[in-house]
Enzyme design. Structure first.
Site, PDB file in Angstrom:
ATOM      1  N   ASN A  42       0.855  -1.181   0.000  1.00 26.26           N
ATOM      2  CA  ASN A  42       0.000   0.000   0.000  1.00 26.26           C
ATOM      3  C   ASN A  42       0.890   1.228   0.000  1.00 26.26           C
ATOM      4  O   ASN A  42       1.885   1.286   0.727  1.00 26.26           O
ATOM      5  CB  ASN A  42      -0.894   0.000   1.231  1.00 26.26           C
ATOM      6  CG  ASN A  42      -1.914  -1.120   1.200  1.00 26.26           C
ATOM      7  OD1 ASN A  42      -1.544  -2.292   1.109  1.00 26.26           O
ATOM      8  ND2 ASN A  42      -3.175  -0.767   1.243  1.00 26.26           N
ATOM      9  N   GLU A 120      -2.719   0.187  -4.290  1.00 25.47           N
ATOM     10  CA  GLU A 120      -1.920  -0.939  -3.804  1.00 25.47           C
ATOM     11  C   GLU A 120      -1.338  -1.728  -4.950  1.00 25.47           C
ATOM     12  O   GLU A 120      -1.976  -1.909  -5.974  1.00 25.47           O
ATOM     13  CB  GLU A 120      -2.694  -1.866  -2.875  1.00 25.47           C
ATOM     14  CG  GLU A 120      -4.161  -1.728  -2.866  1.00 25.47           C
ATOM     15  CD  GLU A 120      -4.822  -2.739  -1.951  1.00 25.47           C
ATOM     16  OE1 GLU A 120      -4.163  -3.649  -1.433  1.00 25.47           O
ATOM     17  OE2 GLU A 120      -6.029  -2.611  -1.788  1.00 25.47           O
TER      18      GLU A 120
HETATM   19  N1  RBF Z   1     -10.907  -4.927  -4.744  1.00 22.61           N
HETATM   20  C1  RBF Z   1     -12.188  -4.830  -5.146  1.00 22.61           C
HETATM   21  O1  RBF Z   1     -13.063  -4.589  -4.326  1.00 22.61           O
HETATM   22  N2  RBF Z   1     -12.535  -4.978  -6.471  1.00 22.61           N
HETATM   23  C2  RBF Z   1     -11.614  -5.252  -7.431  1.00 22.61           C
HETATM   24  O2  RBF Z   1     -11.964  -5.382  -8.612  1.00 22.61           O
HETATM   25  C3  RBF Z   1     -10.240  -5.390  -7.031  1.00 22.61           C
HETATM   26  N3  RBF Z   1      -9.284  -5.696  -7.944  1.00 22.61           N
HETATM   27  C4  RBF Z   1      -7.977  -5.827  -7.535  1.00 22.61           C
HETATM   28  C5  RBF Z   1      -7.009  -6.157  -8.462  1.00 22.61           C
HETATM   29  C6  RBF Z   1      -5.674  -6.312  -8.080  1.00 22.61           C
HETATM   30  C7  RBF Z   1      -4.649  -6.675  -9.096  1.00 22.61           C
HETATM   31  C8  RBF Z   1      -5.321  -6.141  -6.715  1.00 22.61           C
HETATM   32  C9  RBF Z   1      -3.903  -6.308  -6.270  1.00 22.61           C
HETATM   33  C10 RBF Z   1      -6.289  -5.807  -5.778  1.00 22.61           C
HETATM   34  C11 RBF Z   1      -7.629  -5.659  -6.164  1.00 22.61           C
HETATM   35  N4  RBF Z   1      -8.636  -5.334  -5.252  1.00 22.61           N
HETATM   36  C12 RBF Z   1      -9.935  -5.207  -5.644  1.00 22.61           C
HETATM   37  C13 RBF Z   1      -8.267  -4.905  -3.898  1.00 22.61           C
HETATM   38  C14 RBF Z   1      -8.357  -5.955  -2.852  1.00 22.61           C
HETATM   39  O3  RBF Z   1      -9.646  -5.916  -2.313  1.00 22.61           O
HETATM   40  C15 RBF Z   1      -7.302  -5.575  -1.819  1.00 22.61           C
HETATM   41  O4  RBF Z   1      -6.030  -5.851  -2.327  1.00 22.61           O
HETATM   42  C16 RBF Z   1      -7.464  -6.246  -0.501  1.00 22.61           C
HETATM   43  O5  RBF Z   1      -8.649  -5.810   0.085  1.00 22.61           O
HETATM   44  C17 RBF Z   1      -6.304  -5.910   0.434  1.00 22.61           C
HETATM   45  O6  RBF Z   1      -6.275  -4.554   0.747  1.00 22.61           O
HETATM   46 MG    MG Z   2      -1.755  -4.364   1.299  1.00 24.38          MG
END
Ligand code: RBF
Ligand code: MG
Length: 182
Positions: A42, A120
């Site tokens: 992050n 992140e």
């Molecule tokens: N969180 C979402 O709520 N929707 C998403 O479409 C989503 N896509 C992500 C794609 C990638 C490549 C990464 C690394 C994270 C994504 N996240 C998404 C965030 C995810 O919820 C988050 O990394 C965790 O909650 C940890 O903070």
């Molecule tokens: Mg993290």
């Protein structure tokens, strides 16, 4: 010629590439590694270059490299009260400070209903330890998809795994591999 996986262009097109240097890694919610098995670095939004803040919410790909910081380890309280150990990268192996592919999420993590915009970066390497307090150089070379809401954690994980596959495939291709320089 390999068949394109998506409609992503064969090389970066404006506003890419966008590069960021020496961005400190801060504690998020700790969900990435513990709940999803997908650790993310992050980064503080106010330390990012303006071109990166202008990007719409969504999932992006590029390269990333950690820099270790010469600093004594310390423990800090995360927003939820949990103690987080900052080791500034000093606990990692020397060979882990190389350039890796990354996939990045910009948005409000609708699945978790965050109140603040989070940026992140998931560095595509299985690190030997945490990297809180280390610095990050990274670039953004292209866009994969919008940030989505999910009904299950498993569906979110599946889509992130697909993002990783797409990101790696693009970054290995000629048009993107040339930007592996941070
Ligand atoms: N969180 C979402 O709520 N929707 C998403 O479409 C989503 N896509 C992500 C794609 C990638 C490549 C990464 C690394 C994270 C994504 N996240 C998404 C965030 C995810 O919820 C988050 O990394 C965790 O909650 C940890 O903070
Ligand atoms: Mg993290």
């Amino acid at each position: 010629m390999t068949r394109p996986l998506t409609n992503i262009p064969q090389a970066p097109t404006p506003p890419y590439p966008i590069a960021a240097k020496n961005i400190p890694i801060i504690a998020g919610f700790g969900r990435g590694s513990s709940e999803l098995g997908i650790p993310t670095a992050n980064v503080p939004v106010d330390k990012l270059p303006k071109e990166m803040l202008d990007l719409e919410q969504g999932v992006y790909f590029g390269f990333a490299k950690l820099n270790k910081i010469n600093c004594t380890p310390k423990t800090e309280k995360r927003k939820d009260g949990k103690d987080v150990e900052y080791k500034f990268g000093n606990n990692l192996n020397e060979e882990e400070f190389k350039i890796y592919p990354q996939v990045m999420s910009i948005g409000w993590n609708p699945f978790y209903g965050n109140k603040e915009k989070a940026v992140e970066i998931h560095i595509i390497h299985s690190f030997s330890d945490t990297f809180y307090g280390a610095n990050l150089n990274f670039n953004v070379l292209g866009y994969i998809r919008p940030e989505l809401n999910y009904t299950t954690k498993e569906a979110l994980i599946r889509d992130i795994e697909k993002d990783i596959e797409i990101g790696v495939e693009m970054l290995e291709s000629e048009g993107y591999a040339r930007y592996k320089d941070l």
